[in-house]
Design a protein around this motif. Structure first.
Motif, PDB file in Angstrom:
ATOM      1  N   ARG A  20       0.847  -1.197   0.000  1.00  0.00           N
ATOM      2  CA  ARG A  20       0.000   0.000   0.000  1.00  0.00           C
ATOM      3  C   ARG A  20       0.883   1.248   0.000  1.00  0.00           C
ATOM      4  N   GLU A  21       0.469   2.199  -0.803  1.00  0.00           N
ATOM      5  CA  GLU A  21       1.203   3.447  -0.886  1.00  0.00           C
ATOM      6  C   GLU A  21       0.672   4.429   0.163  1.00  0.00           C
ATOM      7  N   TYR A  22       1.584   5.092   0.846  1.00  0.00           N
ATOM      8  CA  TYR A  22       1.164   6.138   1.775  1.00  0.00           C
ATOM      9  C   TYR A  22       2.133   7.313   1.701  1.00  0.00           C
ATOM     10  N   THR A  23       1.663   8.459   2.116  1.00  0.00           N
ATOM     11  CA  THR A  23       2.437   9.683   2.029  1.00  0.00           C
ATOM     12  C   THR A  23       3.050  10.023   3.381  1.00  0.00           C
ATOM     13  N   VAL A  24       4.330  10.320   3.358  1.00  0.00           N
ATOM     14  CA  VAL A  24       5.033  10.819   4.550  1.00  0.00           C
ATOM     15  C   VAL A  24       5.274  12.295   4.302  1.00  0.00           C
ATOM     16  N   ASP A  25       4.440  13.147   4.922  1.00  0.00           N
ATOM     17  CA  ASP A  25       4.565  14.574   4.621  1.00  0.00           C
ATOM     18  C   ASP A  25       5.404  15.338   5.639  1.00  0.00           C
ATOM     19  N   LEU A  26       5.600  14.782   6.817  1.00  0.00           N
ATOM     20  CA  LEU A  26       6.464  15.414   7.795  1.00  0.00           C
ATOM     21  C   LEU A  26       7.681  14.510   7.986  1.00  0.00           C
ATOM     22  N   LEU A  27       8.808  14.951   7.461  1.00  0.00           N
ATOM     23  CA  LEU A  27      10.012  14.131   7.471  1.00  0.00           C
ATOM     24  C   LEU A  27      10.797  14.343   8.754  1.00  0.00           C
ATOM     25  N   PRO A  28      11.459  13.294   9.242  1.00  0.00           N
ATOM     26  CA  PRO A  28      12.273  13.475  10.441  1.00  0.00           C
ATOM     27  C   PRO A  28      13.486  14.361  10.155  1.00  0.00           C
ATOM     28  N   LYS A  29      13.733  15.275  11.070  1.00  0.00           N
ATOM     29  CA  LYS A  29      14.860  16.208  10.962  1.00  0.00           C
ATOM     30  C   LYS A  29      15.506  16.341  12.336  1.00  0.00           C
ATOM     31  N   ILE A  30      16.659  16.932  12.370  1.00  0.00           N
ATOM     32  CA  ILE A  30      17.342  17.268  13.621  1.00  0.00           C
ATOM     33  C   ILE A  30      17.510  18.782  13.653  1.00  0.00           C
ATOM     34  N   LYS A  31      17.175  19.377  14.783  1.00  0.00           N
ATOM     35  CA  LYS A  31      17.370  20.809  14.942  1.00  0.00           C
ATOM     36  C   LYS A  31      18.482  21.040  15.966  1.00  0.00           C
ATOM     37  N   LEU A  32      19.488  21.775  15.558  1.00  0.00           N
ATOM     38  CA  LEU A  32      20.595  22.143  16.441  1.00  0.00           C
ATOM     39  C   LEU A  32      20.440  23.598  16.827  1.00  0.00           C
ATOM     40  N   GLU A  33      20.646  23.895  18.088  1.00  0.00           N
ATOM     41  CA  GLU A  33      20.613  25.275  18.552  1.00  0.00           C
ATOM     42  C   GLU A  33      21.881  25.542  19.342  1.00  0.00           C
ATOM     43  N   MET A  34      22.503  26.686  19.078  1.00  0.00           N
ATOM     44  CA  MET A  34      23.701  27.057  19.834  1.00  0.00           C
ATOM     45  C   MET A  34      23.814  28.568  19.849  1.00  0.00           C
ATOM     46  N   VAL A  35      24.356  29.077  20.928  1.00  0.00           N
ATOM     47  CA  VAL A  35      24.665  30.504  21.020  1.00  0.00           C
ATOM     48  C   VAL A  35      26.178  30.603  21.050  1.00  0.00           C
ATOM     49  N   VAL A  36      26.717  31.422  20.139  1.00  0.00           N
ATOM     50  CA  VAL A  36      28.166  31.520  19.992  1.00  0.00           C
ATOM     51  C   VAL A  36      28.591  32.983  20.022  1.00  0.00           C
ATOM     52  N   THR A  37      29.866  33.202  20.304  1.00  0.00           N
ATOM     53  CA  THR A  37      30.405  34.562  20.261  1.00  0.00           C
ATOM     54  C   THR A  37      30.455  35.029  18.809  1.00  0.00           C
ATOM     55  N   ASP A  38      30.565  36.341  18.641  1.00  0.00           N
ATOM     56  CA  ASP A  38      30.575  36.902  17.286  1.00  0.00           C
ATOM     57  C   ASP A  38      31.708  36.341  16.437  1.00  0.00           C
ATOM     58  N   GLU A  39      32.839  36.040  17.080  1.00  0.00           N
ATOM     59  CA  GLU A  39      34.002  35.549  16.334  1.00  0.00           C
ATOM     60  C   GLU A  39      33.784  34.141  15.771  1.00  0.00           C
ATOM     61  N   LEU A  40      32.904  33.377  16.386  1.00  0.00           N
ATOM     62  CA  LEU A  40      32.702  31.991  15.958  1.00  0.00           C
ATOM     63  C   LEU A  40      31.517  31.789  15.014  1.00  0.00           C
ATOM     64  N   VAL A  41      30.764  32.852  14.740  1.00  0.00           N
ATOM     65  CA  VAL A  41      29.547  32.695  13.934  1.00  0.00           C
ATOM     66  C   VAL A  41      29.864  32.126  12.555  1.00  0.00           C
ATOM     67  N   GLU A  42      30.774  32.758  11.835  1.00  0.00           N
ATOM     68  CA  GLU A  42      31.045  32.311  10.464  1.00  0.00           C
ATOM     69  C   GLU A  42      31.698  30.930  10.430  1.00  0.00           C
ATOM     70  N   LYS A  43      32.572  30.660  11.416  1.00  0.00           N
ATOM     71  CA  LYS A  43      33.182  29.330  11.480  1.00  0.00           C
ATOM     72  C   LYS A  43      32.115  28.254  11.707  1.00  0.00           C
ATOM     73  N   ALA A  44      31.155  28.547  12.573  1.00  0.00           N
ATOM     74  CA  ALA A  44      30.082  27.581  12.843  1.00  0.00           C
ATOM     75  C   ALA A  44      29.227  27.355  11.604  1.00  0.00           C
ATOM     76  N   ILE A  45      28.900  28.448  10.919  1.00  0.00           N
ATOM     77  CA  ILE A  45      28.076  28.323   9.707  1.00  0.00           C
ATOM     78  C   ILE A  45      28.812  27.493   8.656  1.00  0.00           C
ATOM     79  N   GLN A  46      30.086  27.772   8.455  1.00  0.00           N
ATOM     80  CA  GLN A  46      30.847  27.011   7.455  1.00  0.00           C
ATOM     81  C   GLN A  46      30.977  25.541   7.855  1.00  0.00           C
ATOM     82  N   ALA A  47      31.128  25.281   9.156  1.00  0.00           N
ATOM     83  CA  ALA A  47      31.219  23.892   9.618  1.00  0.00           C
ATOM     84  C   ALA A  47      29.925  23.139   9.325  1.00  0.00           C
TER      85      ALA A  47
END
Length: 112
Positions: A49-76
């Protein structure tokens, strides 16, 4: 200080976590999430039987970083979570006015 929220594929969690540790980010919150963007889910077959999976499993990461680490974190995150296919996820960046460690009332970047 900035808050970085990243929604990624569950299979990329270990790679992203290792990449963030390499650039010096040790504190993060990881949440299991469900959702979809432009891919709008997909269809699967179970016992013929065919069924629709409309909400896919994801992982959400949250972090607070200093201004100096923002771009490094984004690139990582970008380099370790990217597959080049739809559904790789999103990164959101916002400013944080204050961080307070509840245990000892430390404030600012020392509380991170």
């Amino acid at each position: 200080m900035h808050k970085i929220e990243a929604v990624i594929q569950p299979s990329k969690l270990d790679a992203v976590k290792d990449a963030l540790l390499e650039v010096g980010i040790e504190g993060m919150t990881i949440l299991e999430a469900r959702g979809h963007g432009r891919q709008k889910g997909h269809t699967e077959f179970y016992r013929g039987r065919e069924y629709t999976v409309d909400l896919l499993p994801k992982i959400k990461l949250e972090m607070v970083v200093t201004d100096e680490l923002v771009e490094k974190a984004i690139q990582a995150i970008l380099s370790s979570a990217r597959t080049g296919k739809i559904g790789d996820g999103k990164i959101f960046v916002s400013k944080i006015d204050e961080a307070i460690r509840i245990r000892n009332d430390e404030r600012g970047s020392t509380a991170l």
